[in-house]
Design an enzyme around this catalytic site. Structure first.
Site, short mmCIF file in Angstrom:
data_model
loop_
_atom_site.label_atom_id
_atom_site.label_comp_id
_atom_site.label_asym_id
_atom_site.label_seq_id
_atom_site.Cartn_x
_atom_site.Cartn_y
_atom_site.Cartn_z
N ILE A 79 46.61 53.38 25.82
CA ILE A 79 47.37 52.50 24.72
C ILE A 79 47.10 52.90 23.66
O ILE A 79 48.11 52.72 22.83
CB ILE A 79 46.34 51.17 24.86
CG1 ILE A 79 47.05 49.93 24.24
CG2 ILE A 79 44.93 51.35 24.38
CD1 ILE A 79 46.94 48.66 24.48
N LYS A 80 46.44 53.98 23.23
CA LYS A 80 46.30 54.45 21.86
C LYS A 80 47.41 55.39 21.31
O LYS A 80 47.79 55.57 20.33
CB LYS A 80 44.85 55.28 21.94
CG LYS A 80 43.68 54.59 22.05
CD LYS A 80 43.56 53.34 21.01
CE LYS A 80 43.37 53.66 19.73
NZ LYS A 80 42.75 52.39 19.15
N ASP A 81 48.23 55.82 22.27
CA ASP A 81 49.58 56.39 21.84
C ASP A 81 50.41 55.35 20.96
O ASP A 81 50.94 56.16 19.95
CB ASP A 81 50.55 56.61 22.91
CG ASP A 81 50.40 57.72 23.93
OD1 ASP A 81 48.84 58.29 23.87
OD2 ASP A 81 50.98 58.21 24.72
N ALA A 104 48.57 55.71 17.41
CA ALA A 104 48.84 57.17 17.01
C ALA A 104 50.16 57.03 16.37
O ALA A 104 50.35 57.73 15.29
CB ALA A 104 48.39 58.06 18.00
#
Ligand code: PMP
Length: 368
Positions: A71-73, A76
């Site tokens: 999910i951190k894409d 980012a």
């Protein structure tokens, strides 16, 4: 330090975000314009067994299908885009972040595809595997002594100072940079609304930075005039459940959890204003989370990390609380790949006193 903060009643809802994201989305169904074009629009998966057992629709947003695997894409991409838009990052510039986990991997992919350098600071307690992965993705990695946030040598402060020393560089500051939350207001939230056709009764997930919970909650509350309920799911060692239950009393952080990437000791700027929109919170034990890692694998065919499994436990408990016929959405943050040597190891489970939490018929998955 103990501080108190009064929780107001219901905060006024924000205006609908001006988003042509879904229109762009349909265009991007053909060919993604580079790696960043492939971030987001993940499937919303119905957990068939759990839905049948609860008599509810339990839906998991498959964030492990992002290019960087988590999910951190999304966060980012948004913190980098925000720095570009504010003129802080120009071609050939450097992104600096303090992270030991998925944010670093997401940033590494985004920075490579956009031609930026990436510098990562992390506590030196992290595994060599994580350092190796970030380095092979092109990042410059500095493991530094694991000291508390109050200490100026803490990895976050070192990351900030590193960026300040360079020209054309930005410290993306995932915890308090609200471009993180915006990623979920402008993409994840609208996707959930679109994919369910607005038929969603509740949302729940855990928080690290709080970006996911706050952003999705804000969007769904706005679209439904406050009707969609939202619940924080908290692991052991995090203070937010007790913060919400006590009406805003922040206790000292103590204890730990096997669920990497989540748990928090303060109200971050990403969570800040939206904490008042929440309808409640749940504390989820490591025993329940690890059991759900195995159940999701056995029953649903999903190979999930422990934070995703915790979210699924929370979705099940929210469904049971609401009663049959409701639709509950959560996020499946990442896969089990990076954690397999722990989550499926007999020795590790024993060392955490969690072997007993795995039902007998699922022990066949303990193969390491
Ligand atoms: N799960 C995993 C595996 C993560 O790495 C993170 C991010 N630290 C989260 C959940 C929590 O997401 P957020 O930072 O948006 O609260």
């Amino acid at each position: 330090a103990t501080t108190t903060r009064r929780l107001a009643g219901t905060a006024p809802l924000p205006p609908a975000p001006p988003s042509d994201y879904l229109i762009n989305l349909s265009k991007s169904q053909g060919i993604a314009q580079g790696l960043t074009g492939a971030i987001g629009y993940t499937p919303l998966i119905r957990l068939n067994h759990l839905s049948q057992q609860t008599g509810c629709e339990i839906l998991g947003k498959a964030e492990f299908m992002n290019p960087g695997g988590s999910i951190k894409d999304r966060a980012a991409l948004y913190v980098v885009k925000d720095a570009e838009e504010r003129g802080l990052l120009r071609p050939g510039g450097t992104v600096v972040e303090g992270t030991a986990g998925n944010t670093g991997i997401g940033l590494a992919h985004v920075c490579r595809s956009k031609g930026y350098k990436l510098v990562i600071y992390m506590p030196d307690t992290q595994s060599q595997g994580k350092i190796d992965l970030l380095r092979l993705l092109g990042a410059e990695v500095y493991p530094v002594p694991a000291v508390a946030f109050e200490n100026p040598q803490n990895y976050n402060h070192q990351a900030k100072r590193h960026a300040e020393r360079l020209d054309n560089a930005v410290w993306t500051n995932q915890f308090d940079n609200t471009a993180n939350r915006r990623a979920h207001i402008e993409t994840t939230g609208p996707e959930i609304w679109y994919q369910t056709g607005g038929k969603v009764d509740a949302f729940t997930c855990a928080t690290g930075t709080g970006g996911t919970l706050a952003g999705i909650t804000r969007y769904l509350k706005d679209k439904s005039n406050g009707k969609v309920k939202s619940f924080l799911a908290d692991p052991p060692g995090s203070v937010l459940h007790s913060y919400l239950q006590s009406g805003g009393k922040l206790i000292e952080r103590s204890g730990s959890s096997i669920t990497e990437g989540i748990g928090q000791g303060r109200v971050t700027d990403n969570l800040g204003p939206d904490v008042e929109l929440l309808d409640g919170s749940l504390h989820i034990s490591d025993e329940k989370s690890i059991e759900m890692v195995y159940r999701c694998l056995d029953e649903e065919g999903l190979y999930l990390g422990a934070s995703s499994a915790l979210n699924v436990v929370a979705a099940k408990e929210v469904a049971e609380k609401l009663g049959k016929g409701h639709t509950v959405v959560t996020v499946l943050c990442d896969g089990a790949y990076r954690y397999a040597d722990r989550l499926f190891s007999k020795k590790w489970l024993e060392s955490k006193n969690l072997l007993g939490a795995i039902p007998e018929n699922l022990k066949k998955y303990i193969v390491l």
